[in-house]
Scaffold this active site. Sequence first.
Site, short mmCIF file in Angstrom:
data_model
loop_
_atom_site.label_atom_id
_atom_site.label_comp_id
_atom_site.label_asym_id
_atom_site.label_seq_id
_atom_site.Cartn_x
_atom_site.Cartn_y
_atom_site.Cartn_z
N ARG A 199 0.69 -1.75 -0.17
CA ARG A 199 0.00 0.41 -0.06
C ARG A 199 1.06 1.16 -0.03
NH1 ARG A 199 -4.71 0.88 4.58
NH2 ARG A 199 -2.60 1.24 5.91
N THR A 248 -1.19 7.46 -0.21
CA THR A 248 -2.25 7.35 -1.36
C THR A 248 -3.33 6.45 -0.81
OG1 THR A 248 -1.71 5.72 -2.96
CG2 THR A 248 -1.39 8.33 -3.63
N ASP A 260 0.33 -2.96 12.57
CA ASP A 260 0.52 -3.50 10.89
C ASP A 260 1.10 -4.94 10.90
OD1 ASP A 260 2.67 -4.15 8.61
OD2 ASP A 260 2.64 -1.55 8.54
N ASP A 306 4.24 -6.26 9.50
CA ASP A 306 5.58 -5.55 10.48
C ASP A 306 5.58 -6.70 11.93
OD1 ASP A 306 6.86 -3.33 9.13
OD2 ASP A 306 5.79 -1.79 9.84
C1 PRP Z 1 -0.91 -4.20 4.76
C2 PRP Z 1 -1.85 -5.89 4.84
C3 PRP Z 1 -2.59 -5.92 3.55
C4 PRP Z 1 -2.71 -4.29 2.97
C5 PRP Z 1 -4.31 -4.12 3.55
O1 PRP Z 1 -0.92 -4.96 3.99
O2 PRP Z 1 -1.57 -7.07 4.92
O3 PRP Z 1 -2.03 -6.11 2.51
O4 PRP Z 1 -1.90 -3.54 3.24
O5 PRP Z 1 -5.30 -2.90 3.51
P1 PRP Z 1 -5.74 -2.54 2.07
O6 PRP Z 1 -7.43 -3.21 2.26
O7 PRP Z 1 -5.97 -1.03 2.88
O8 PRP Z 1 -5.27 -2.83 1.35
P2 PRP Z 1 0.63 -3.50 3.44
O9 PRP Z 1 0.72 -2.82 2.22
O10 PRP Z 1 1.03 -3.34 4.78
O11 PRP Z 1 2.25 -4.46 2.38
P3 PRP Z 1 3.34 -5.78 3.68
O12 PRP Z 1 2.04 -6.76 3.64
O13 PRP Z 1 3.91 -5.61 2.67
O14 PRP Z 1 3.82 -5.11 5.37
N1 URA Z 2 -2.55 -3.12 7.09
C1 URA Z 2 -1.83 -3.79 8.24
O1 URA Z 2 -1.25 -4.27 8.39
N2 URA Z 2 -3.01 -3.30 9.28
C2 URA Z 2 -3.93 -2.68 8.95
O2 URA Z 2 -4.71 -1.88 10.00
C3 URA Z 2 -4.49 -1.96 8.10
C4 URA Z 2 -4.04 -2.13 6.81
#
Ligand code: PRP
Ligand code: URA
Length: 210
Positions: A105, A109, A201, A204
């Site tokens: 994400r 944005t 997160d 993380d």
């Molecule tokens: C997080 C999560 C989803 C997304 C959800 O991933 O694992 O993929 O955010 O958010 P959304 O519904 O608003 O799209 P992130 O983009 O943080 O990437 P990561 O898994 O690499 O940490």
């Molecule tokens: N992605 C995450 O990992 N946590 C949230 O709360 C939203 C998006």
Amino acid sequence: MDSKVHILDHPLLQHKLTILRDERTGVKEFREIVAEIATLECYEATRDLPLEDIEVKTPVASGTFKTLAGKKLAIVPILRAGLGMVDGILSLIPSAKVGHIGLYRDPETLEPVEYYCKMPGDIAERDVIVLDPMLATGGSAVAAIQFLKNYECKNIKLMNILAAPEGIEAVHKAHPDVDIYVAGVDEKLNDHGYIVPGLGDAGDRIFGTK
Ligand code: PRP
Ligand code: URA
């Protein structure tokens, strides 16, 4: 066809989700519990798998019994956090194939950005379960599902651990044919697109990054 949201409120799932929410839960336990929740959710998400009859001879007598009809399945984790759910699913469905979609994400944005994709060659013939612990704005899930539809996948389910109402609505609107399986639905998103109260997160916390 309208999608259904299956909120899986089994006591074991609720208990484990609360441990994930706790900020004191460390990486090892967080990772283990994400996998355990995926296993428990998989039990529900595969409830409609077709069965067929086979003849089996027990030590006592012969009979006709049920076995899985051999439907082809694939699981597709959204990188990174979806990876944490893979082993939990494979513990129940060891023969499932695994595709990967890399999306992150954009922090400004909140739009999903694709950076990786590798699918089994026969993905179009498989029923697919998309895995991601978090359904926040829904942008990532909507994009991943569209991606699979572009590959001609026809039967797609989405499995999350925690969702916001906004994410459910977005998936429902973009992909009314996709059922969602989730252990909890929280109140809202904050200004940064995080689920409130949420669990932070997920990527993380699974991988120990920050
Ligand atoms: C997080 C999560 C989803 C997304 C959800 O991933 O694992 O993929 O955010 O958010 P959304 O519904 O608003 O799209 P992130 O983009 O943080 O990437 P990561 O898994 O690499 O940490
Ligand atoms: N992605 C995450 O990992 N946590 C949230 O709360 C939203 C998006």
